[in-house]
Design a protein around this motif. Structure first.
Motif, short mmCIF file in Angstrom:
data_model
loop_
_atom_site.label_atom_id
_atom_site.label_comp_id
_atom_site.label_asym_id
_atom_site.label_seq_id
_atom_site.Cartn_x
_atom_site.Cartn_y
_atom_site.Cartn_z
N GLU A 111 -2.50 -16.45 -2.24
CA GLU A 111 -2.04 -15.15 -2.76
C GLU A 111 -3.16 -14.13 -2.75
O GLU A 111 -4.32 -14.46 -2.91
N LYS A 112 -2.74 -12.90 -2.60
CA LYS A 112 -3.69 -11.80 -2.79
C LYS A 112 -3.22 -11.00 -3.99
O LYS A 112 -2.00 -10.87 -4.20
N HIS A 113 -4.13 -10.48 -4.75
CA HIS A 113 -3.75 -9.70 -5.92
C HIS A 113 -4.24 -8.26 -5.75
O HIS A 113 -5.44 -8.02 -5.63
N ILE A 114 -3.28 -7.37 -5.68
CA ILE A 114 -3.62 -5.97 -5.42
C ILE A 114 -2.99 -5.06 -6.48
O ILE A 114 -1.80 -5.17 -6.78
N ALA A 115 -3.82 -4.20 -7.04
CA ALA A 115 -3.31 -3.22 -8.01
C ALA A 115 -3.18 -1.86 -7.33
O ALA A 115 -4.03 -1.50 -6.50
N VAL A 116 -2.13 -1.15 -7.68
CA VAL A 116 -1.91 0.19 -7.13
C VAL A 116 -2.14 1.23 -8.22
O VAL A 116 -1.60 1.11 -9.33
N VAL A 117 -2.96 2.21 -7.91
CA VAL A 117 -3.08 3.38 -8.78
C VAL A 117 -2.37 4.51 -8.05
O VAL A 117 -2.76 4.87 -6.93
N GLY A 118 -1.30 5.00 -8.63
CA GLY A 118 -0.52 6.04 -7.95
C GLY A 118 -0.64 7.38 -8.66
O GLY A 118 -1.28 7.48 -9.71
N GLY A 119 -0.04 8.37 -8.07
CA GLY A 119 -0.06 9.70 -8.69
C GLY A 119 -0.08 10.77 -7.63
O GLY A 119 -0.17 10.46 -6.43
N THR A 120 0.02 12.02 -8.06
CA THR A 120 -0.06 13.08 -7.06
C THR A 120 -1.51 13.30 -6.63
O THR A 120 -1.77 13.78 -5.55
N PHE A 121 -2.45 12.95 -7.50
CA PHE A 121 -3.88 13.17 -7.21
C PHE A 121 -4.11 14.61 -6.76
O PHE A 121 -4.62 14.86 -5.68
N GLN A 146 5.55 8.89 4.41
CA GLN A 146 7.01 8.96 4.51
C GLN A 146 7.48 10.38 4.23
O GLN A 146 6.98 11.02 3.31
N PRO A 147 8.43 10.86 5.03
CA PRO A 147 8.95 12.20 4.74
C PRO A 147 9.76 12.21 3.45
O PRO A 147 10.35 11.19 3.08
N GLY A 148 9.76 13.31 2.77
CA GLY A 148 10.58 13.46 1.57
C GLY A 148 9.97 12.82 0.35
O GLY A 148 8.83 12.36 0.36
N SER A 149 10.77 12.80 -0.71
CA SER A 149 10.27 12.25 -1.97
C SER A 149 10.29 10.73 -1.91
O SER A 149 11.13 10.14 -1.24
N THR A 150 9.39 10.12 -2.64
CA THR A 150 9.37 8.65 -2.68
C THR A 150 9.54 8.20 -4.13
O THR A 150 9.20 8.93 -5.05
N TYR A 151 10.09 7.02 -4.29
CA TYR A 151 10.29 6.47 -5.64
C TYR A 151 9.48 5.19 -5.78
O TYR A 151 9.45 4.36 -4.87
N THR A 152 8.86 5.06 -6.95
CA THR A 152 8.03 3.88 -7.20
C THR A 152 8.81 2.60 -6.97
O THR A 152 8.30 1.65 -6.39
N SER A 153 10.08 2.58 -7.42
CA SER A 153 10.87 1.35 -7.28
C SER A 153 11.01 0.96 -5.81
O SER A 153 10.81 -0.21 -5.44
N LYS A 154 11.32 1.93 -4.98
CA LYS A 154 11.49 1.64 -3.54
C LYS A 154 10.16 1.23 -2.91
O LYS A 154 10.10 0.32 -2.10
N THR A 155 9.10 1.92 -3.32
CA THR A 155 7.77 1.62 -2.75
C THR A 155 7.43 0.15 -2.98
O THR A 155 7.05 -0.55 -2.05
N PHE A 156 7.60 -0.32 -4.23
CA PHE A 156 7.20 -1.70 -4.51
C PHE A 156 8.16 -2.71 -3.89
O PHE A 156 7.75 -3.80 -3.48
N SER A 183 1.23 10.16 -4.05
CA SER A 183 2.68 10.24 -3.89
C SER A 183 3.03 11.17 -2.73
O SER A 183 2.24 12.02 -2.33
N GLY A 184 4.24 10.98 -2.22
CA GLY A 184 4.63 11.75 -1.05
C GLY A 184 5.26 13.09 -1.38
O GLY A 184 5.65 13.82 -0.48
N SER A 185 5.36 13.41 -2.67
CA SER A 185 6.09 14.63 -3.00
C SER A 185 5.46 15.86 -2.34
O SER A 185 4.25 15.99 -2.28
N ASN A 186 6.32 16.72 -1.83
CA ASN A 186 5.84 17.93 -1.17
C ASN A 186 5.94 19.06 -2.17
O ASN A 186 7.02 19.50 -2.50
N ASN A 187 4.80 19.47 -2.64
CA ASN A 187 4.86 20.49 -3.67
C ASN A 187 5.30 21.83 -3.13
O ASN A 187 4.64 22.45 -2.33
N TYR A 188 6.47 22.22 -3.61
CA TYR A 188 6.99 23.54 -3.27
C TYR A 188 5.95 24.60 -3.64
O TYR A 188 5.79 25.60 -2.98
N ARG A 189 5.19 24.30 -4.69
CA ARG A 189 4.23 25.27 -5.19
C ARG A 189 3.00 25.43 -4.30
O ARG A 189 2.20 26.31 -4.50
#
Ligand SMILES: [Fe+2]
Ligand SMILES: [Fe+2]
Length: 396
Positions: A5-15, A84-94, A43-49
């Motif tokens: 097994e490999k053990h990998i932690a993910v730190v996510g966010g818009t950064f 990935q294009p468009g918004s992404t969801y943590t649930s789908k990512t994992f 995260s893949g979110s495309n900031n409208y701002r």
């Protein structure tokens, strides 16, 4: 622990941007568990701002994360969500990560506040079943009754595996970095120096309206070729038209960054040169400047890339069966950040971020109605484009 097994932690966010607190989260996870790697995953979110300049473009957010973790043992950059294009969801990512890397045990590093709001996320059950949650919080925070109750409820309801890691508050957030950087009052030492230098070099978190032409080119990461093109444009076009070209350059890059189907460099050059034919001679002939511009881009600016030339050629009327770059330049021309008077501009901008084909059709229709109301000549291609792209949908 299973040896395979490999053990990998993910730190996510818009950064937006990454700062020392994010790095400390990764270090906290490494210190608490025997992890093989920590992945920093913007995260893949495309900031409208990012249209205003006050948020960083996705490609800049990614670049800053890469810089911040460079050379740090066990820290890895992951473009899993950004690519990935468009918004992404943590649930789908994992769920996808588990399917792609069955040998990996995944951990997701979150703050105590995030645990409290997890039940409101998209598919919390899927998240709880796909990852081990590493919750970072101050001692009194993690031992508080309310957080323990939340954790207990998630364990009971979804079978969540939740572990706590010690954490001291970090005295800054991305929101504060953006604000303090903008006002020049950012406290030193809280953002990695390489990231701070990057923010300054690219004039991030400053309104685009306040940036000079040079600064706009620097924001877009322009190289010698683009500077040379810019210098030549200033001899051909009015300053206002040059600014518009820089706006289309910025917008075309944002769209290419959102859809990830066109290299940023191509979007940058095509956007910058799209109106090079709008010289004094063609200033009053809206239709002639596009083919003239394609010829000039080739002969005067030395562009040999047929995709770029074609995007310039078709940027006013569009055409059925456009390439992705042609669509991007066509749409960017309509909604670039310095525009303020186009018909239905806000709606056009929203659509552009979610469905490029719909955006083309919407803009062709607006152009058609506008020209019709002014009893001006309408190129029949505009109508064809409107109809063609009504049925072509490309949802993000
Ligand atoms: Fe034009
Ligand atoms: Fe234009």
């Amino acid at each position: 622990m299973n040896k395979t097994e490999k053990h990998i932690a993910v730190v996510g966010g818009t950064f937006d941007p990454i700062h020392g607190g994010h790095l400390r989260l990764g270090q906290g996870a490494l210190g608490a568990l025997h992890l093989d790697e920590v992945w920093f995953m913007p995260s893949g979110s495309n900031n409208y701002r990012s249209l205003t300049g006050l948020r960083a473009e996705k490609y800049h957010r990614e670049a800053m994360v890469r810089l911040a973790i460079e050379g740090q043992d066990k820290f890895r950059f992951s473009d899993w969500e950004c690519a990935q294009p468009g918004s992404t969801y943590t649930s789908k990512t994992f769920a996808q990560l588990n399917a792609t890397f069955p040998e990996v045990v995944w951990y997701y590093v979150v703050g105590a506040d995030t645990l409290n709001s997890l039940k409101y996320w998209e598919e919390p059950e899927l998240i709880c079943n796909s990852v081990i949650l590493l919750v970072a919080g101050r001692q009194e925070q993690v031992s508080s009754d309310s957080l323990q109750q939340t954790a207990g409820a998630l364990r009971e309801r979804y079978g969540a595996d939740i572990r706590f890691i010690p954490w001291n508050d970090y005295p800054i957030s991305s929101t504060k970095v953006r604000r303090d950087h903008g006002t020049g009052s950012l406290e030193p030492g809280l953002v990695p120096p390489e990231v701070l230098d990057y923010m300054k070099r690219h004039h991030l978190y400053r309104p685009l309206q306040e940036l000079s032409d040079r600064e706009l080119l620097e924001r877009a990461g322009a190289g010698p070729l683009e500077y040379e093109c810019y210098e030549r444009l200033t001899t051909l076009l009015t300053p206002r038209r040059v600014k518009h070209c820089l706006g289309v350059m910025h917008m075309a890059m944002l769209l290419a960054d959102a859809y990830r189907n066109v290299p940023l460099e191509k979007a940058r050059l095509a956007g910058l040169l799209h109106d090079c034919g709008r010289t004094e001679n063609n200033a009053h002939n809206a239709l002639a400047h596009a083919p003239a511009g394609a010829r000039m881009a080739k002969q005067l600016f030395g562009v040999s890339d047929e995709e770029i030339l074609s995007a310039i050629r078709w940027h006013t009327t569009g055409r059925p069966g456009m390439t992705e770059l042609e669509k991007i330049v066509y749409v960017a021309d309509y909604i670039e950040p310095f525009r303020s008077h186009m018909v239905n501009l806000d709606k056009a901008r929203r659509i552009a971020y979610t469905d490029l084909n719909h955006a083309v059709s919407f803009m062709a229709e607006n152009t058609f109605r506008y020209l019709e109301s002014r009893e001006e000549d309408i190129d029949p291609v505009t109508l064809e484009v409107m109809e063609y792209y009504k049925v072509q949908k490309e949802f993000l």
